[in-house]
Enzyme design. Structure first.
Site: not given
Ligand code: SRM
Ligand code: SF4
Length: 564
Positions: A79, A148, A211, A213, A432, A438, A477, A481
């Site tokens: 990333r 981030r 994390k 943000k 997402c 993922c 899930c 995201c």
């Molecule tokens: Fe996310 C984890 C993809 C934005 C909340 N996110 C992940 C992971 C890395 C899975 C993992 O931990 O193994 C995913 C990778 C999937 C893949 O195969 O690429 C993933 N997140 C993404 C992306 C690519 C979604 C998309 O389709 O665009 C976004 C990449 C952002 C970036 O460039 O940095 C992405 N993730 C977000 C957002 C939206 C935002 O930030 O505006 C959220 C919700 C906002 C927040 O953080 O509260 C988000 N991602 C999560 C979470 C839940 C965190 C939590 O509070 O519990 C996880 C899981 C974790 O951290 O344990 C997670």
């Molecule tokens: Fe993976 Fe869940 Fe984030 Fe979708 S919402 S990319 S399934 S961690």
């Protein structure tokens, strides 16, 4: 089902790993050299994230490989850090070459305004990261328990204020990086400096509990979903310049199915500051989270829970005492839109910008839709820049007048303009990544979107809602995201072809959706939504958004969701 050693695994072990990592080094160098396995050493996956890399495996191949007693098909997601989503044509071409050589021949724009590369093999990781650095990007701290990528409204047509907001995003992004040289040693062959580890004045040896943000919104657009962020700045404009910033704290999306102590939360505005004070505010907010964030239960370790558990009053007092000055009163602001307007726009200075809808952010070649090739061809002649939006789209920005026609032709020839004729719902829909990369995915998302939209569009057509903007968000899930709990309609995966449905988020991103129905398949979702959409068409007030209507009609309870 989650793979072992994901961010949701044993919290204590992640804290111990960080503390013993010698500034995020761990045994990453050894693990990367080991040719026997496609993986790195098991204890290092949490550290690797701080370098912007996730170890994943091809989940489509998982069962078959297990059956054949082969190790999972390990691969890595990389990333980038791209504050405000700005990318030059030369950088685009460099990334394009990297994904063709080392990754899955696709670039993936994210909801945080940057690119992800998928499917990189361990043996190619170093060259990939070096290539990214040669293109003047970094992957440092794009994942992990740290600040981030900083996102901000990407529209260059807003010229002066946008430029200031983008400058702030870059400054925050850079100043909040960790100080360790581990990244440079490991990937860029810099010499090891002694003594190790280097001091981390802001983060300390265990970095943040989780994390962190930051987003910067420029009203009237809330396209960054500012209230989904740990820390949000909302620009206050005077005479076309950035005069002040409202400060919002404590937002976040993720929750865990079955754990009612977890929930999405909207950020709350606590006051305002001058633009030059924003960095200080960000550092002190981060320091408070570093010192008071939950380091015992990783599910409740995001900053939103620190605010929720200790209260806003406590937080503001703590912040002001650390700053040594008081916040100014919050200033009035109004959001009137969210999402991206696709197509042509002209800035105040007469420059032209073309916003391209990128379905689910996937820039790849599929049949007649050749987004990867199309953007490559455009990058070859474009002299302006590209802007990734927080809604996974791409703006071809600052187009020279003499290139306008040529760029439009290239876009049309490669299918980049195909979504123009489709429904407004499709234009805004977010999903997402989910399967197959993922590790936390429970249900399909990106791959399910074409089918879901294809089934919903005839319903919209029949209800006369083709032009009606409705914010649909799907995730595989509950981590959220694609910020689903801010959607007017959201499907959140909980098992194979099984989703929880949420309704009634506001169209402006300032109200959470409420739980509506459990265990709904994709087909079931269409069946569920069809009568609602017809009822909406028949009973809405003029200009009433779907989310507001669902609340008024009692289809959404107005109760914010909890993990239960
Ligand atoms: Fe996310 C984890 C993809 C934005 C909340 N996110 C992940 C992971 C890395 C899975 C993992 O931990 O193994 C995913 C990778 C999937 C893949 O195969 O690429 C993933 N997140 C993404 C992306 C690519 C979604 C998309 O389709 O665009 C976004 C990449 C952002 C970036 O460039 O940095 C992405 N993730 C977000 C957002 C939206 C935002 O930030 O505006 C959220 C919700 C906002 C927040 O953080 O509260 C988000 N991602 C999560 C979470 C839940 C965190 C939590 O509070 O519990 C996880 C899981 C974790 O951290 O344990 C997670
Ligand atoms: Fe993976 Fe869940 Fe984030 Fe979708 S919402 S990319 S399934 S961690």
């Amino acid at each position: 089902m989650a793979t072992p050693d994901t961010e949701t695994s044993d919290f204590d072990s992640v804290e111990r790993i960080k503390a013993g990592s010698r500034g995020l080094r761990g045994k990453l160098a050894e693990g990367l050299r080991d040719e026997v396995t496609g993986a790195i050493l098991p204890g290092d996956t949490a550290l690797l994230k701080f370098h912007g890399v996730y170890q994943q495996d091809d989940r489509d191949a998982r069962n078959d490989r297990q059956h054949r007693k082969l190790e999972p098909a390990y691969q890595f997601m990389v990333r980038l850090r791209m504050p405000g989503g700005v990318c030059s044509p030369a950088q685009w071409l460099a990334l394009d070459e990297l994904v063709q050589r080392y990754a899955s021949a696709s670039l993936r724009t994210t909801t945080r305004q940057t690119f992800q590369l998928h499917g990189v093999l361990k043996r190619d990781l170093k060259q990939t990261i070096q290539g990214i650095n040669e293109a003047l990007f970094t992957t440092l701290a794009t994942c992990g328990d740290i600040n981030r990528n900083v996102i901000c409204h990407p529209n260059p047509a807003l010229s002066r204020v946008h430029a200031s907001a983008h400058g702030l995003a870059e400054r925050l992004s850079t100043e909040l990086l960790p100080r360790t040289r581990a990244y440079h040693e490991l990937w860029l062959d810099d010499e090891c400096v002694t003594p190790l580890p280097e001091p981390e004045p802001l983060y300390g040896a265990t970095y943040l509990p989780r994390k962190f943000k930051i987003a910067i919104a420029i009203p009237p657009s809330n396209d960054v979903d500012v209230f989904a962020h740990c820390l949000g700045f909302i620009a206050v404009t005077e005479n076309d310049r950035l005069a002040a910033l409202n400060i919002s704290v404590g937002g976040g999306m993720g929750m865990t199915h079955g754990d009612g102590t977890t929930f999405p939360r909207l950020g709350q505005v606590i006051g305002s500051c001058a633009p030059e004070q924003a960095l200080d505010v960000a550092k002190q907010v981060i320091a408070i989270q570093r010192d008071f964030g939950n380091r015992v239960n990783r599910r409740r370790s995001r900053f939103k829970y620190t605010i929720e558990d200790r209260g806003l009053k406590w937080f503001v007092t703590e912040l002001e005492s650390r700053l040594g000055w008081s916040l100014n009163q919050a200033l009035p602001f109004t959001f009137t839109s969210r999402g991206d307007l696709t197509g042509w726009a002209t800035g105040d200075d007469g420059r032209r910008h073309l916003t391209i809808r990128v379905p689910s952010g996937r820039i790849a070649d599929h049949g007649a839709t050749r987004l990867l090739t199309g953007f490559r061809e455009i990058a070859r002649i474009h002299t302006g820049d590209f802007r990734i939006t927080p809604n996974q789209n791409v703006i071809i920005a600052n187009i020279e007048p003499r290139r306008t026609e040529e760029i439009e032709d290239l876009a049309a020839t490669h299918g980049l303009l195909a979504t123009r004729r489709q429904s407004a719902l499709r234009h805004q829909a977010l999903s997402c990544v989910s399967f197959p990369t993922c590790g936390l995915a429970m249900a399909e998302s990106e791959r399910a979107m074409p089918k879901l939209l294809g089934r919903l569009e005839p319903v919209l057509q029949a209800a006369g809602l083709n032009e009606q903007s409705i914010d649909l968000r799907v995730t595989g899930c509950p981590n959220g995201c694609a910020r689903p709990y801010l959607g007017e309609i959201a499907l959140v995966g909980k098992g194979p072809d099984s989703y929880k449905v949420f309704l009634g988020g506001s169209a402006l991103g300032d109200r959470l959706a409420s739980f509506y129905q459990d265990n709904v398949s994709l087909d079931g979702a269409v069946t569920l939504l069809e009568p609602l959409l017809h009822e909406y068409a028949a009973t809405r007030f003029e200009s009433e958004p779907f989310g507001d209507w669902a609340l008024r009609q009692g289809h959404a309870s107005g109760e914010p969701p909890r993990g239960a």
